[in-house]
Design a protein around this motif. Structure first.
Motif, short mmCIF file in Angstrom:
data_model
loop_
_atom_site.label_atom_id
_atom_site.label_comp_id
_atom_site.label_asym_id
_atom_site.label_seq_id
_atom_site.Cartn_x
_atom_site.Cartn_y
_atom_site.Cartn_z
N ALA A 167 -43.69 54.50 21.19
CA ALA A 167 -43.04 55.52 22.01
C ALA A 167 -43.50 55.46 23.47
CB ALA A 167 -43.31 56.91 21.43
N PHE A 168 -44.73 55.04 23.69
CA PHE A 168 -45.24 54.91 25.07
C PHE A 168 -45.15 53.47 25.56
CE2 PHE A 168 -47.80 58.68 23.65
CZ PHE A 168 -47.29 59.59 24.57
N GLY A 169 -44.35 52.65 24.89
CA GLY A 169 -44.32 51.24 25.23
C GLY A 169 -45.54 50.55 24.65
N PHE A 170 -45.79 49.34 25.14
CA PHE A 170 -46.89 48.53 24.61
C PHE A 170 -47.24 47.50 25.66
CE2 PHE A 170 -48.36 44.85 22.02
CZ PHE A 170 -49.42 45.45 21.37
N GLY A 171 -48.52 47.11 25.70
CA GLY A 171 -48.92 46.03 26.60
C GLY A 171 -49.25 46.52 27.99
N LEU A 172 -49.04 45.63 28.95
CA LEU A 172 -49.44 45.88 30.33
C LEU A 172 -48.87 47.17 30.90
CD1 LEU A 172 -50.99 44.36 32.46
CD2 LEU A 172 -48.86 43.23 33.13
N HIS A 173 -47.61 47.46 30.55
CA HIS A 173 -46.93 48.59 31.15
C HIS A 173 -46.93 49.82 30.24
CE1 HIS A 173 -45.35 46.42 34.70
NE2 HIS A 173 -45.35 45.38 33.88
N ALA A 174 -47.75 49.80 29.20
CA ALA A 174 -47.84 50.99 28.34
C ALA A 174 -48.10 52.22 29.21
CB ALA A 174 -48.97 50.80 27.32
N CYS A 175 -47.48 53.32 28.86
CA CYS A 175 -47.52 54.54 29.68
C CYS A 175 -48.94 54.90 30.11
CB CYS A 175 -46.93 55.70 28.87
SG CYS A 175 -47.08 57.28 29.71
N ILE A 176 -49.13 55.05 31.40
CA ILE A 176 -50.46 55.35 31.94
C ILE A 176 -50.83 56.81 31.65
CG2 ILE A 176 -49.72 56.08 34.25
CD1 ILE A 176 -52.10 54.45 35.35
N GLY A 177 -49.82 57.65 31.47
CA GLY A 177 -50.08 59.08 31.26
C GLY A 177 -50.07 59.48 29.80
N GLN A 178 -50.17 58.50 28.89
CA GLN A 178 -49.96 58.84 27.47
C GLN A 178 -51.02 59.79 26.93
OE1 GLN A 178 -50.75 55.57 24.49
NE2 GLN A 178 -50.34 54.30 26.26
N GLN A 179 -52.25 59.69 27.40
CA GLN A 179 -53.28 60.60 26.88
C GLN A 179 -53.09 62.02 27.43
OE1 GLN A 179 -53.95 58.80 24.39
NE2 GLN A 179 -56.16 59.07 24.39
N LEU A 180 -52.59 62.08 28.66
CA LEU A 180 -52.25 63.40 29.22
C LEU A 180 -51.10 64.03 28.44
CD1 LEU A 180 -52.46 65.61 31.39
CD2 LEU A 180 -50.98 64.22 32.85
N ALA A 181 -50.09 63.22 28.13
CA ALA A 181 -48.94 63.73 27.37
C ALA A 181 -49.40 64.25 26.01
CB ALA A 181 -47.89 62.63 27.20
N ARG A 182 -50.26 63.47 25.33
CA ARG A 182 -50.76 63.90 24.02
C ARG A 182 -51.51 65.23 24.13
NH1 ARG A 182 -51.59 57.98 23.29
NH2 ARG A 182 -50.46 57.41 21.41
N MET A 183 -52.34 65.34 25.16
CA MET A 183 -53.11 66.58 25.33
C MET A 183 -52.16 67.75 25.58
SD MET A 183 -54.41 68.74 27.85
CE MET A 183 -54.89 67.98 29.41
N GLU A 184 -51.16 67.55 26.43
CA GLU A 184 -50.23 68.65 26.73
C GLU A 184 -49.47 69.08 25.47
OE1 GLU A 184 -47.94 68.75 30.40
OE2 GLU A 184 -49.04 67.01 31.13
N LEU A 185 -49.01 68.10 24.69
CA LEU A 185 -48.27 68.43 23.46
C LEU A 185 -49.17 69.18 22.49
CD1 LEU A 185 -46.32 65.07 22.92
CD2 LEU A 185 -45.34 67.27 23.61
N SER A 186 -50.42 68.75 22.40
CA SER A 186 -51.34 69.37 21.47
C SER A 186 -51.62 70.84 21.86
CB SER A 186 -52.62 68.53 21.44
OG SER A 186 -53.67 69.25 20.90
N VAL A 187 -51.91 71.06 23.14
CA VAL A 187 -52.17 72.43 23.59
C VAL A 187 -50.92 73.29 23.37
CG1 VAL A 187 -52.61 73.86 25.64
CG2 VAL A 187 -53.94 71.76 25.27
N LEU A 188 -49.77 72.75 23.73
CA LEU A 188 -48.54 73.52 23.61
C LEU A 188 -48.25 73.89 22.15
CD1 LEU A 188 -45.92 74.74 24.68
CD2 LEU A 188 -44.85 72.52 24.30
N TRP A 189 -48.22 72.90 21.26
CA TRP A 189 -47.81 73.20 19.89
C TRP A 189 -48.86 74.04 19.18
CZ3 TRP A 189 -45.52 67.64 19.53
CH2 TRP A 189 -44.18 67.68 19.96
N ASN A 190 -50.13 73.79 19.41
CA ASN A 190 -51.16 74.65 18.82
C ASN A 190 -50.95 76.11 19.24
OD1 ASN A 190 -52.97 73.28 17.09
ND2 ASN A 190 -53.83 72.18 18.83
N THR A 191 -50.72 76.30 20.54
CA THR A 191 -50.59 77.67 21.05
C THR A 191 -49.30 78.31 20.56
OG1 THR A 191 -51.76 76.88 23.02
CG2 THR A 191 -50.70 79.04 23.16
N MET A 192 -48.24 77.53 20.58
CA MET A 192 -46.94 78.05 20.19
C MET A 192 -46.96 78.50 18.72
SD MET A 192 -43.72 76.10 21.43
CE MET A 192 -42.63 75.56 20.61
N LEU A 193 -47.52 77.67 17.84
CA LEU A 193 -47.55 78.00 16.42
C LEU A 193 -48.44 79.21 16.16
CD1 LEU A 193 -47.74 74.44 14.80
CD2 LEU A 193 -45.76 75.96 14.96
#
Lengths: 81, 392
Positions: free
Chosen positions: B329-355
């Motif tokens: 989902a974040f691509g793979f290799g050299l151009h793999a998403c640079i913000g992927q760990q930020l995205a994971r953190m944001e999703l985690s905070v959001l869904w934990n809080t929302m639920l």
């Protein structure tokens, strides 16, 4: 044995638990990195000749799972101390 | 290609994966013939080999989508090493684990503020308008260091990027307004540095000289464009998927330790990059057992690779307990998403809080009636009306 300063050897250390298989390292440095069966990065050989591509690979890791040390003294090469 | 139903990919992909995982196809919008790569294994092969498969839009054969014009300076997703490496290195320090952990309280504050507003207004709410669009905008404006007095202007324009009820002209107008605004922000931080990403890029430009001021502005614009719409849509699609499978959502609510695995599965299942990653072949080679010539265009279809039945058991089934799926989902290799760990953190905070804070969350509309959209670069859902249980 005397240190061979012209041909420094490095040790590649990959923290398997941190690796998420993003694949940046093997794209930058296919000579030294590959993905294993569980899609985690693995060093093809632990000890390598000094190679800027290996530093580029370590630097590219989105989870900072790769370290490089000197093979003889364990001094940090990347990240620098 | 179009989906027939929101949770399944266009049916042609399964056939291609089975019959022709590297297929010569003609692109509907300009007729260019390219290789379409639909299976996980071959997708990884292409993306792991940037020397053979170039991201340089100026290469012969590169599949352009809208325009072959040069992207602005600093747009490193369209570059190969060494320029790509130079620019990405300048930015990668911003996305290291300790920096992302430092952002967590900020993200939590943004999410809490949004949920406070939703609770105050009472059910129902459209989660696209109340959460999916504003949350990534607020986080990215903090990250870039948009001053408080400019927030309203900035947020209003960023949110237009994610809205589909606006004309193409309006979108272009907003993009150019945002580019102008980033140029203004660069001027401001040049004179008056603060503790933010734009200031640090400018400082680096002055001290190391490895990036230019124009590239610093380009990097900031790229982050906004690449980081905002993808996350906004992932929030919408991921939440819609949770609501579609209430038993799994309830299991997740009861056991937040499932969250990291659940996020990976939702990313695999609802890969927002619907168009695919484009490359130009730089030397004669093979992908799998198909011969590819120098100058051929290649498109790697990430969402198809993420539903590859030779890689994932029951790929069209959502299973939040699925273990360690190596999705793209974040691509793979050299151009793999640079913000992927930020995205994971944001999703985690959001869904934990929302639920936690919106108990009994449920769709306020038939799932089959939800307005998924089919025609864009980034897959998404345009509205997500929900209600929840109020305590009084």
């Amino acid at each position: 044995m005397a240190k061979d300063l012209d041909n420094p050897r490095w040790r590649l250390i990959i923290e398997r638990d941190r690796c998420i298989g993003a694949g940046a390292c093997l794209a930058l440095c296919p000579d030294h990195f590959e993905l294993d069966d569980e899609a985690r990065s693995r060093a093809l050989t632990e000890l390598i000749d000094a190679d800027d591509d290996a530093i580029a690979a370590a630097r590219s890791c989105p989870t900072e799972a790769i370290r490089i040390e000197s093979a003889d003294g364990g001094e940090p090469i990347y990240p620098e101390a | 290609m179009r989906r027939n139903t929101p949770m399944l990919l266009p049916p042609q992909y399964a056939e291609l994966r089975r019959e022709r995982p590297v297929a010569r196809v003609s692109l509907a919008y300009d007729g260019q013939e390219v290789w379409l790569v639909t299976r996980h294994r071959e997708a990884c092969q292409v993306l792991a080999d940037p020397r053979t498969f170039s991201s340089d839009f100026a290469r012969p054969g590169f599949p352009h989508r809208m325009t072959p014009d040069a992207p602005p300076p600093g747009t490193f997703i369209r570059l190969d090493p060494p320029d790509h490496t130079r620019l990405r290195n300048a930015l990668s320090v911003e996305f290291k684990a300790d920096r992302i952990e430092k952002l967590r309280p900020l993200v939590q504050r943004v999410v809490d503020q949004i949920i406070d507003g939703i609770l105050e207004a009472g059910p129902p709410t459209d989660l696209i308008q109340s959460v999916a669009l504003p949350m990534p905008t607020m986080v990215i404006s903090e990250l870039l260091g948009v001053p408080f007095e400019d927030r309203e202007f900035f947020h209003a324009r960023v949110q237009v990027i994610g809205q589909r009820n606006k004309t193409r002209e309006r979108h272009q107008e907003v993009r150019s307004e945002l580019e102008d605004y980033i140029a203004h922000l660069v001027d401001l931080r040049d004179r008056d540095p603060a503790d933010d990403l734009v200031s640090r890029l400018l400082q680096r430009s002055k001290e190391h000289g490895d990036i230019t001021r124009e590239e610093a502005a380009g990097i900031a614009t790229l982050l906004l464009i690449a980081g905002y719409e993808t996350l906004a849509n992932m929030i919408g699609l991921g939440t819609a998927t949770l609501l579609r499978y209430p038993e799994q959502m309830e299991a997740l609510r009861r056991d937040p330790s499932m969250m990291n695995g659940a996020i990976e599965e939702l990313l695999r299942f609802q890969t927002v990059i619907a168009f695919g990653l484009r490359r130009a072949c730089t030397r004669d080679t093979r992908i799998g057992d198909v011969e590819i010539k120098e100058g051929d265009g290649v498109i790697v279809v990430l969402d198809s690779a993420n539903r590859d039945e030779t890689k994932f058991d029951n790929p069209d089934t959502v299973n939040l307990m699925r273990k360690a799926p190596h999705h793209l989902a974040f691509g793979f290799g050299l151009h793999a998403c640079i913000g992927q760990q930020l995205a994971r953190m944001e999703l985690s905070v959001l869904w934990n809080t929302m639920l936690r804070r919106l108990p009994g969350l449920t769709l306020a509309m038939d799932f089959d009636e939800l307005p998924f959209r089919n025609d864009t670069f980034v897959y998404g859902v345009n509205a997500l009306p929900v209600r929840w249980t109020t305590s009084s």
